[in-house]
Design an enzyme around this catalytic site. Structure first.
Site, PDB file in Angstrom:
ATOM      1  CG  ASN A   1      11.189  80.838  51.956  1.00  0.00           C
ATOM      2  OD1 ASN A   1      12.170  80.170  51.676  1.00  0.00           O
ATOM      3  ND2 ASN A   1      10.474  80.629  53.041  1.00  0.00           N
ATOM      4  NE  ARG A   2      16.983  79.361  51.576  1.00  0.00           N
ATOM      5  CZ  ARG A   2      16.550  79.802  52.750  1.00  0.00           C
ATOM      6  NH1 ARG A   2      15.254  79.805  53.028  1.00  0.00           N
ATOM      7  NH2 ARG A   2      17.401  80.247  53.655  1.00  0.00           N
TER       8      ARG A   2
ATOM      9  CG  HIS B   1      14.373  87.139  51.657  1.00  0.00           C
ATOM     10  ND1 HIS B   1      13.185  86.457  51.846  1.00  0.00           N
ATOM     11  CD2 HIS B   1      15.133  86.833  52.745  1.00  0.00           C
ATOM     12  CE1 HIS B   1      13.233  85.785  52.991  1.00  0.00           C
ATOM     13  NE2 HIS B   1      14.408  85.982  53.553  1.00  0.00           N
TER      14      HIS B   1
ATOM     15  CG  HIS C   1      13.631  88.075  58.120  1.00  0.00           C
ATOM     16  ND1 HIS C   1      14.559  87.940  59.127  1.00  0.00           N
ATOM     17  CD2 HIS C   1      13.761  86.971  57.356  1.00  0.00           C
ATOM     18  CE1 HIS C   1      15.221  86.808  58.953  1.00  0.00           C
ATOM     19  NE2 HIS C   1      14.753  86.207  57.894  1.00  0.00           N
ATOM     20  CB  SER C   2      10.317  91.723  62.959  1.00  0.00           C
ATOM     21  OG  SER C   2      10.784  92.451  64.063  1.00  0.00           O
ATOM     22  CE1 TYR C   3      16.353  86.400  62.871  1.00  0.00           C
ATOM     23  CE2 TYR C   3      16.788  88.674  62.283  1.00  0.00           C
ATOM     24  CZ  TYR C   3      16.956  87.325  62.055  1.00  0.00           C
ATOM     25  OH  TYR C   3      17.737  86.920  61.004  1.00  0.00           O
TER      26      TYR C   3
ATOM     27  CG  ASP D   1      15.201  78.828  57.757  1.00  0.00           C
ATOM     28  OD1 ASP D   1      14.136  79.434  57.532  1.00  0.00           O
ATOM     29  OD2 ASP D   1      16.295  79.164  57.261  1.00  0.00           O
TER      30      ASP D   1
ATOM     31  CD  GLN E   1      10.736  79.414  56.046  1.00  0.00           C
ATOM     32  OE1 GLN E   1       9.808  79.113  55.291  1.00  0.00           O
ATOM     33  NE2 GLN E   1      11.839  78.692  56.105  1.00  0.00           N
TER      34      GLN E   1
ATOM     35  CD  GLU F   1      10.833  84.878  57.847  1.00  0.00           C
ATOM     36  OE1 GLU F   1      11.025  85.201  56.675  1.00  0.00           O
ATOM     37  OE2 GLU F   1      11.603  84.126  58.465  1.00  0.00           O
TER      38      GLU F   1
END
Ligand SMILES: *[C@@H]1O[C@H](CO)[C@@H](O)[C@H](O)[C@H]1NC(C)=O
Ligand SMILES: *[C@@H]1O[C@H](CO)[C@@H](O)[C@H](O)[C@H]1NC(C)=O
Ligand SMILES: *[C@@H]1O[C@H](CO)[C@@H](O)[C@H](O)[C@H]1NC(C)=O
Ligand SMILES: *[C@@H]1O[C@H](CO)[C@@H](O)[C@H](O)[C@H]1NC(C)=O
Ligand SMILES: *[C@@H]1O[C@H](CO)[C@@H](O)[C@H](O)[C@H]1NC(C)=O
Ligand SMILES: *[C@@H]1O[C@H](CO)[C@@H](O)[C@H](O)[C@H]1NC(C)=O
Length: 369
Positions: free
Chosen positions: A92-93, A119, A195-197, A263, A305, A332
């Site tokens: 994340n940021r 990341h 981060h798997s979708y 998000d 997330q 996440e």
């Protein structure tokens, strides 16, 4: 040629082929590895320790792949949407791409909005080649262990960090992800995630807007225009972020500004800092109408997330299928974003000798009709 000389040459060839591909402890071979247990199978690549596929039978017995991914190693090497990737050193940021620890200001890679870090930086854990430490392809508990040595100063972060990520297939249809990291010489922030979708209708089945979701989180972190937490901890109740009861992901998605979809960092109600490593039920996706596949997500992170692939557009994925916005979602599990700059957020600092622990258990069920 004598037998002895032949043997000797064989040994040299083996020694050379073992050492090829490893330069300064960094793997330069990228492969795809499969785990298989009956009708349940999984693929991962050591590039970014990424999930490539997860296949199980749908309600009619037909195999369905429920994670998004790309067709080749080459495609992963050029990926910018983090398909299946393992994020770190800090997911994340981070505002202003900097933080202060023990009186020292650390400057990180500015790889998000020009002034923030995301990341792990330009070459985060999602973009480096991990080594395969253990690999048990099949049998009762197939698993693979990826290892990465992150060096002092990588992305701007302090200290050497030894990281292992294990994917294991447990029957029936459980995928366990364990993430461990050990600070070797300096205190450092660590917050890893996957981060798997996911798309329980199948990776190539279109958008996830009608999937019904429940997230056991009554609070979330509001963010500014650059998706940095404002510092406020807000209740979800009654807002478009409220998934306390099952509802369709798309039912209020149009009300989310700036990001055109979720998000969002959710704070798990069941997280207990005194029982740090214990898994709890964090979210549930109801059985998909087409495939009959549902999922319980267990975590031991303080929150996660939740991202609905808002910025994924025109990306050619597995089998040539083109992924568009809302084609999947991520769960996440991770520490609070920008925790390094918010003393009242739970700390993400690991001290030398300490081991970082984070797990995710994806428990899939198939409802036969
Ligand atoms: C990872 O491996 C790929 C394929 O061999 C190579 O192109 C790339 O440079 C490697 N990455 C790093 C960070 O070493
Ligand atoms: C690499 O990805 C970019 C988009 O991020 C795309 O425009 C480009 O065509 C890709 N290159 C290859 C060789 O696939
Ligand atoms: C970038 O971040 C630093 C540190 O937070 C801040 O001082 C500076 O004003 C920021 N610059 C911009 C253009 O946002
Ligand atoms: C840290 O990593 C560097 C190489 O990147 C190595 O030279 C050094 O010995 C390591 N120190 C510790 C304490 O692991
Ligand atoms: C989005 O913007 C509109 C108009 O400014 C506002 O009424 C609404 O509350 C915002 N939605 C969220 C989720 O912040
Ligand atoms: C995606 O592709 C379509 C059709 O080629 C095009 O109209 C659209 O502008 C593209 N979208 C983006 C974000 O590139």
């Amino acid at each position: 040629m004598s037998k002895l000389l032949f043997l000797f040459l064989c040994l040299i060839i083996i020694a050379v082929s073992v050492s090829v591909g490893v330069v300064n402890g960094t793997e330069t071979n990228v492969e795809i590895y499969e785990l298989k247990r009956g009708d349940f199978s999984f693929k991962a690549t050591n590039y970014g320790a990424r999930v490539v596929s997860l296949v199980l039978p749908d309600k009619t017995g037909k195999p369905v792949d429920v994670v998004l991914g790309l067709d080749s190693v080459k495609a992963y090497l050029n990926d910018s949407k983090n398909f299946g990737s393992l994020s770190g050193r800090v997911a994340n940021r981070i505002k202003g791409a900097q933080f202060t620890l023990n009186g020292v200001v650390y400057h990180l890679d500015k790889n998000s909005n020009g002034n923030n870090s995301i990341h792990g930086g330009f070459l985060g854990f999602n973009k480096v080649n991990w080594t395969v430490q253990e690999y048990v392809k099949d049998g009762p508990k197939p698993y693979i262990v990826f290892h990465y040595n992150s060096y002092d100063g990588e992305g701007g972060y302090p200290g050497n960090l030894s990281v292992t990520v294990t994917y294991a297939l447990l029957q029936p249809y459980k995928l366990l992800l364990t993430m461990r990291a050990k600070a070797l010489n300096k205190a450092t922030p660590v917050s890893l995630t996957t981060h798997s979708y996911w798309n329980l209708g199948g990776h190539n089945s279109g958008n996830i807007l009608s999937e019904e979701l429940e997230i056991f989180a009554s609070r979330y972190l509001p963010t500014d225009k650059q998706l940095i937490p404002t510092g406020e901890i807000a209740p979800v109740k009654g807002t478009p972020f409220d998934f306390l009861k099952f509802r369709q992901i798309g039912s209020r998605i149009a009300e989310i500004n700036v990001t055109n979809g979720y998000d969002t960092y959710y704070i798990f109600d069941k997280y207990n800092p005194k029982k740090k490593n214990a898994l709890f039920l964090a979210a549930t996706v109801k059985n998909n109408k087409k495939t009959g596949i549902g999922m319980n997500v267990f975590s031991n992170a303080p929150g996660m997330q939740f991202y609905t692939a808002n910025s994924v557009s025109n990306i050619t994925g597995k089998g040539g299928y083109v992924y568009q916005p809302y084609c999947g979602y991520t769960f996440e599990g991770m520490g609070y974003p920008d925790a390094v700059n918010r003393p009242y957020f739970p700390s993400v600092i690991i001290n030398p000798g300490e081991v970082y622990v984070q797990d995710m258990l994806y428990d899939l069920q198939v409802k036969k009709y």
